[in-house]
Motif scaffolding. Structure first.
Motif, PDB file in Angstrom:
ATOM      1  N   LEU A 148       0.844  -1.206   0.000  1.00  0.00           N
ATOM      2  CA  LEU A 148       0.000   0.000   0.000  1.00  0.00           C
ATOM      3  C   LEU A 148       0.877   1.253   0.000  1.00  0.00           C
ATOM      4  CD1 LEU A 148      -2.671   1.631   0.340  1.00  0.00           C
ATOM      5  CD2 LEU A 148      -2.436   1.296   2.800  1.00  0.00           C
ATOM      6  N   VAL A 149       1.888   1.258   0.875  1.00  0.00           N
ATOM      7  CA  VAL A 149       2.744   2.460   0.950  1.00  0.00           C
ATOM      8  C   VAL A 149       3.536   2.625  -0.346  1.00  0.00           C
ATOM      9  CG1 VAL A 149       4.548   3.638   2.263  1.00  0.00           C
ATOM     10  CG2 VAL A 149       2.838   2.281   3.468  1.00  0.00           C
ATOM     11  N   GLU A 150       3.993   1.527  -0.920  1.00  0.00           N
ATOM     12  CA  GLU A 150       4.728   1.619  -2.197  1.00  0.00           C
ATOM     13  C   GLU A 150       3.848   2.249  -3.283  1.00  0.00           C
ATOM     14  OE1 GLU A 150       7.750  -2.226  -1.650  1.00  0.00           O
ATOM     15  OE2 GLU A 150       5.866  -2.448  -2.750  1.00  0.00           O
ATOM     16  N   GLN A 151       2.618   1.788  -3.354  1.00  0.00           N
ATOM     17  CA  GLN A 151       1.700   2.333  -4.367  1.00  0.00           C
ATOM     18  C   GLN A 151       1.408   3.815  -4.118  1.00  0.00           C
ATOM     19  OE1 GLN A 151      -1.884   0.243  -5.481  1.00  0.00           O
ATOM     20  NE2 GLN A 151      -1.018  -1.724  -4.917  1.00  0.00           N
ATOM     21  N   LEU A 152       1.257   4.119  -2.852  1.00  0.00           N
ATOM     22  CA  LEU A 152       0.969   5.501  -2.458  1.00  0.00           C
ATOM     23  C   LEU A 152       2.111   6.439  -2.850  1.00  0.00           C
ATOM     24  CD1 LEU A 152      -1.380   6.650  -0.867  1.00  0.00           C
ATOM     25  CD2 LEU A 152      -0.087   6.270   1.233  1.00  0.00           C
ATOM     26  N   VAL A 153       3.317   5.992  -2.540  1.00  0.00           N
ATOM     27  CA  VAL A 153       4.502   6.783  -2.846  1.00  0.00           C
ATOM     28  C   VAL A 153       4.607   7.007  -4.361  1.00  0.00           C
ATOM     29  CG1 VAL A 153       7.028   6.565  -2.903  1.00  0.00           C
ATOM     30  CG2 VAL A 153       5.790   6.178  -0.759  1.00  0.00           C
ATOM     31  N   GLU A 154       4.343   5.954  -5.115  1.00  0.00           N
ATOM     32  CA  GLU A 154       4.437   6.054  -6.577  1.00  0.00           C
ATOM     33  C   GLU A 154       3.361   7.016  -7.120  1.00  0.00           C
ATOM     34  OE1 GLU A 154       6.513   5.423  -8.721  1.00  0.00           O
ATOM     35  OE2 GLU A 154       5.345   5.626 -10.572  1.00  0.00           O
ATOM     36  N   LEU A 155       2.150   6.918  -6.593  1.00  0.00           N
ATOM     37  CA  LEU A 155       1.083   7.820  -7.046  1.00  0.00           C
ATOM     38  C   LEU A 155       1.416   9.273  -6.711  1.00  0.00           C
ATOM     39  CD1 LEU A 155      -2.024   5.684  -5.995  1.00  0.00           C
ATOM     40  CD2 LEU A 155      -1.495   6.385  -8.339  1.00  0.00           C
ATOM     41  N   ARG A 156       1.979   9.483  -5.534  1.00  0.00           N
ATOM     42  CA  ARG A 156       2.354  10.853  -5.145  1.00  0.00           C
ATOM     43  C   ARG A 156       3.483  11.384  -6.012  1.00  0.00           C
ATOM     44  NH1 ARG A 156       1.904  12.943   0.534  1.00  0.00           N
ATOM     45  NH2 ARG A 156       4.160  12.999   0.565  1.00  0.00           N
ATOM     46  N   ARG A 157       4.420  10.502  -6.316  1.00  0.00           N
ATOM     47  CA  ARG A 157       5.555  10.904  -7.166  1.00  0.00           C
ATOM     48  C   ARG A 157       5.065  11.354  -8.539  1.00  0.00           C
ATOM     49  NH1 ARG A 157       8.842   9.257 -10.519  1.00  0.00           N
ATOM     50  NH2 ARG A 157       7.722   7.322 -10.920  1.00  0.00           N
ATOM     51  N   ARG A 158       4.003  10.675  -9.021  1.00  0.00           N
ATOM     52  CA  ARG A 158       3.448  11.028 -10.337  1.00  0.00           C
ATOM     53  C   ARG A 158       2.473  12.205 -10.263  1.00  0.00           C
ATOM     54  NH1 ARG A 158       1.665   5.374 -11.595  1.00  0.00           N
ATOM     55  NH2 ARG A 158      -0.393   6.302 -11.790  1.00  0.00           N
ATOM     56  N   GLY A 159       2.194  12.660  -9.052  1.00  0.00           N
ATOM     57  CA  GLY A 159       1.220  13.752  -8.883  1.00  0.00           C
ATOM     58  C   GLY A 159      -0.190  13.329  -9.245  1.00  0.00           C
ATOM     59  N   ALA A 160      -0.536  12.075  -8.961  1.00  0.00           N
ATOM     60  CA  ALA A 160      -1.871  11.555  -9.301  1.00  0.00           C
ATOM     61  C   ALA A 160      -2.950  12.337  -8.545  1.00  0.00           C
ATOM     62  CB  ALA A 160      -1.946  10.069  -8.963  1.00  0.00           C
ATOM     63  N   PRO A 161      -4.135  12.514  -9.176  1.00  0.00           N
ATOM     64  CA  PRO A 161      -5.194  13.343  -8.572  1.00  0.00           C
ATOM     65  C   PRO A 161      -5.582  12.861  -7.173  1.00  0.00           C
ATOM     66  CG  PRO A 161      -5.893  12.450 -10.724  1.00  0.00           C
ATOM     67  CD  PRO A 161      -4.519  11.937 -10.463  1.00  0.00           C
ATOM     68  N   GLY A 162      -5.645  13.810  -6.260  1.00  0.00           N
ATOM     69  CA  GLY A 162      -6.084  13.513  -4.904  1.00  0.00           C
ATOM     70  C   GLY A 162      -4.951  13.199  -3.949  1.00  0.00           C
ATOM     71  N   THR A 163      -3.778  12.834  -4.485  1.00  0.00           N
ATOM     72  CA  THR A 163      -2.703  12.429  -3.574  1.00  0.00           C
ATOM     73  C   THR A 163      -2.190  13.605  -2.748  1.00  0.00           C
ATOM     74  OG1 THR A 163      -1.115  12.654  -5.389  1.00  0.00           O
ATOM     75  CG2 THR A 163      -1.896  10.436  -4.900  1.00  0.00           C
ATOM     76  N   GLU A 164      -2.470  14.839  -3.218  1.00  0.00           N
ATOM     77  CA  GLU A 164      -2.037  16.007  -2.435  1.00  0.00           C
ATOM     78  C   GLU A 164      -2.804  16.116  -1.118  1.00  0.00           C
ATOM     79  OE1 GLU A 164      -3.703  16.035  -5.241  1.00  0.00           O
ATOM     80  OE2 GLU A 164      -5.568  17.100  -4.784  1.00  0.00           O
ATOM     81  N   ARG A 165      -3.904  15.412  -1.020  1.00  0.00           N
ATOM     82  CA  ARG A 165      -4.679  15.439   0.237  1.00  0.00           C
ATOM     83  C   ARG A 165      -4.179  14.427   1.261  1.00  0.00           C
ATOM     84  NH1 ARG A 165      -9.630  18.127   0.351  1.00  0.00           N
ATOM     85  NH2 ARG A 165     -10.190  18.886  -1.702  1.00  0.00           N
TER      86      ARG A 165
END
Ligand code: ADE
Ligand code: ZN
Length: 355
Positions: A148-165
Motif C-alpha cells: 500500500l505504501v509503495e503504491q501511495l509513494v508512486e502515485l504521489r511521485r506522479r502527482g496523481a489526482p487527490g494524492t495532495e490530500r
C-alpha cells in the motif's frame, strides 16, 4: 442558548474518523443494491450490532464491500463531510482503509481520486476542510501494508489526482494476535517519503503496543491509546512530549467494549495526568453518533464545563497535522467563535456541562 447547542456549534477538529464508518444507512442500501452486494436486511442499522472490536469489524468489512467504483468513494466522502459540517466540524483528517479493495484488484489511484472529488465538492459547499490518512489493515498483514505504501509513494511521485490530500499513513483493524512491529518496513518507507505516521494501538491491547507504535513504527500520534495509563513511565513520556492520543470515548464503550459506561472511561484521568487526549467519533454512522453529540456526552459524563470543552477542541487543533500558519488561524477561529458562544450561554443558558 443551552450548552448542548453551543457544543454542537463550537468549531471542532476530528483526527480519528474512518470514512467508511461515516456511511449513511441509506447509502449502504443504495450502494449494495447498485453493486449487487447482499445485505442481511433492508435496514442496515440492524447490522450495527456487535459485542467486540472483532465482531464490529465484520460489519465494517461488509459496509466497505459496498464501495466499488470511483463514484461510490466520492459519494461517501462528500456525505461524510456534509454530515460532519452539520455538527460543527471544521477540519478532519480522515482515515480510509483500502486493503480489501486492493486485494480484489481495485486501483488505488481511482479510490483516492474518488475520495478527493467528494471531499472537494463538500468543501466547496460547507467550508469544512478535509485531508486523508491511508490506513493499513492489520488483518491483511505486513506485506500488503508495505505494498500500500509503495503504491501511495508512486502515485504521489506522479502527482496523481487527490494524492495532495494524503498527509500520512495509519494502521487499523484487529489488534489481537497481531505484532505491530511487523509493519516497520511500511512505516520506514512512509517516513522516507515524508508521510506522517499514526497507528491504532492500545484499543484492546496493553501499553506495550503503544510503545511499539512510537518506538518501532515512529508514530507521531497514537489512535485510541486507551491502555496507556497502565504504564506510568510511558504515560509520563507521552504527556511530556505532547504526543497526541486520538481518543474515541463512545466508540470505546460501544465498539471495543472496553468500559461499560462512558462514566467509567479513563478519559478524565488521561487529561488530568497531562496527556494531549483529543475527542473523536471513530465510526459515527455505525454508532449513531456525531461530533457534537460526542462533545455533549463527554461534557455530561465527566461534568466538564463549556470552557473545558473549548480546551479539548483547541487540543484537537494542536494535535492536527496542519502547517503552523493554518494551525494558528484555526486556533484563533475556535477561540473567537467560542467567545461568541460563551456570551450567548451567559445571556440565558448555563455554562455547566450537563446539557
Ligand atoms: N476500523 C474502524 N474502526 C476501527 C476501530 N475502532 N479500531 C480498529 N479498526 C477500526
Ligand atoms: Zn479507529
Amino acid at each position: 442558548m443551552d450548552v448542548a447547542t453551543a457544543l454542537d456549534r463550537l468549531p471542532k477538529v476530528e483526527l480519528h474518523c474512518h470514512v467508511e464508518g461515516t456511511m449513511r444507512p441509506q447509502t449502504v442500501v443504495d450502494l449494495a443494491r447498485k453493486n449487487g452486494i447482499a445485505l442481511p436486511g433492508e435496514d442496515p442499522t440492524t447490522l450495527y450490532r456487535y459485542t467486540s472490536l472483532d465482531t464490529f469489524l465484520e460489519v465494517f468489512w461488509l459496509v466497505q464491500s459496498t464501495l466499488v467504483d470511483r463514484g461510490d468513494w466520492a459519494r461517501l466522502a462528500y456525505e461524510s463531510i456534509v454530515d460532519g459540517a452539520a455538527h460543527g466540524l471544521v477540519y478532519r483528517e480522515t482515515f480510509f482503509t483500502p486493503a480489501r479493495h486492493l486485494d480484489a484488484g481495485a486501483d488505488l489511484g481511482e479510490i483516492i481520486a474518488g475520495l478527493a472529488e467528494g471531499l472537494a465538492a463538500a468543501e466547496d459547499e460547507t467550508g469544512v476542510r478535509a485531508a486523508l490518512i491511508a490506513d493499513i489493515d492489520r488483518a491483511y498483514g505486513p506485506e500488503a501494508g508495505l505494498e500500500l505504501v509503495e503504491q501511495l509513494v508512486e502515485l504521489r511521485r506522479r502527482g496523481a489526482p487527490g494524492t495532495e490530500r494524503i498527509l500520512g499513513i495509519g494502521l487499523d483493524s484487529t489488534e489481537l494476535g497481531v505484532d505491530p512491529t511487523t509493519f516497520a518496513p511500511a512505516y520506514e518507507l512512509a517516513a522516507r517519503w515524508g508521510l506522517r505516521r499514526t497507528s491504532h494501538q492500545g484499543e484492546v491491547t496493553p501499553p506495550t503496543t503503544i510503545a511499539a507504535g512510537l518506538d518501532v513504527l515512529g508514530c507521531e500520534r497514537i489512535d485510541h491509546g486507551l491502555s496507556i495509563l497502565d504504564d506510568r513511565e510511558l504515560t509520563r513520556r507521552v504527556a511530556d512530549q505532547r504526543i497526541p492520543l486520538t481518543v474515541c470515548p463512545t466508540s470505546n464503550v460501544r465498539i471495543a467494549n472496553a468500559v461499560e459506561r462512558l462514566e467509567d472511561h479513563p478519559y478524565p484521568r488521561m487529561r488530568d495526568v497531562g496527556l494531549l487526549a483529543t475527542v473523536n467519533t471513530d465510526d459515527p454512522a455505525m454508532i449513531d453518533l456525531d461530533l457534537g453529540t460526542e462533545y455533549r456526552a463527554v461534557a455530561e459524563a465527566f461534568r466538564y464545563d463549556f470552557d473545558t470543552m473549548v480546551a479539548i477542541a483547541l487540543d484537537g487543533v494542536e494535535a492536527s497535522w496542519l502547517d503552523d500558519d493554518d494551525r494558528r488561524r484555526l486556533r484563533r477561529r475556535v477561540e473567537e467563535e467560542a467567545a461568541t458562544l460563551r456570551a450567548l450561554l451567559g445571556a440565558g443558558g448555563s455554562r455547566r456541562g450537563h446539557a
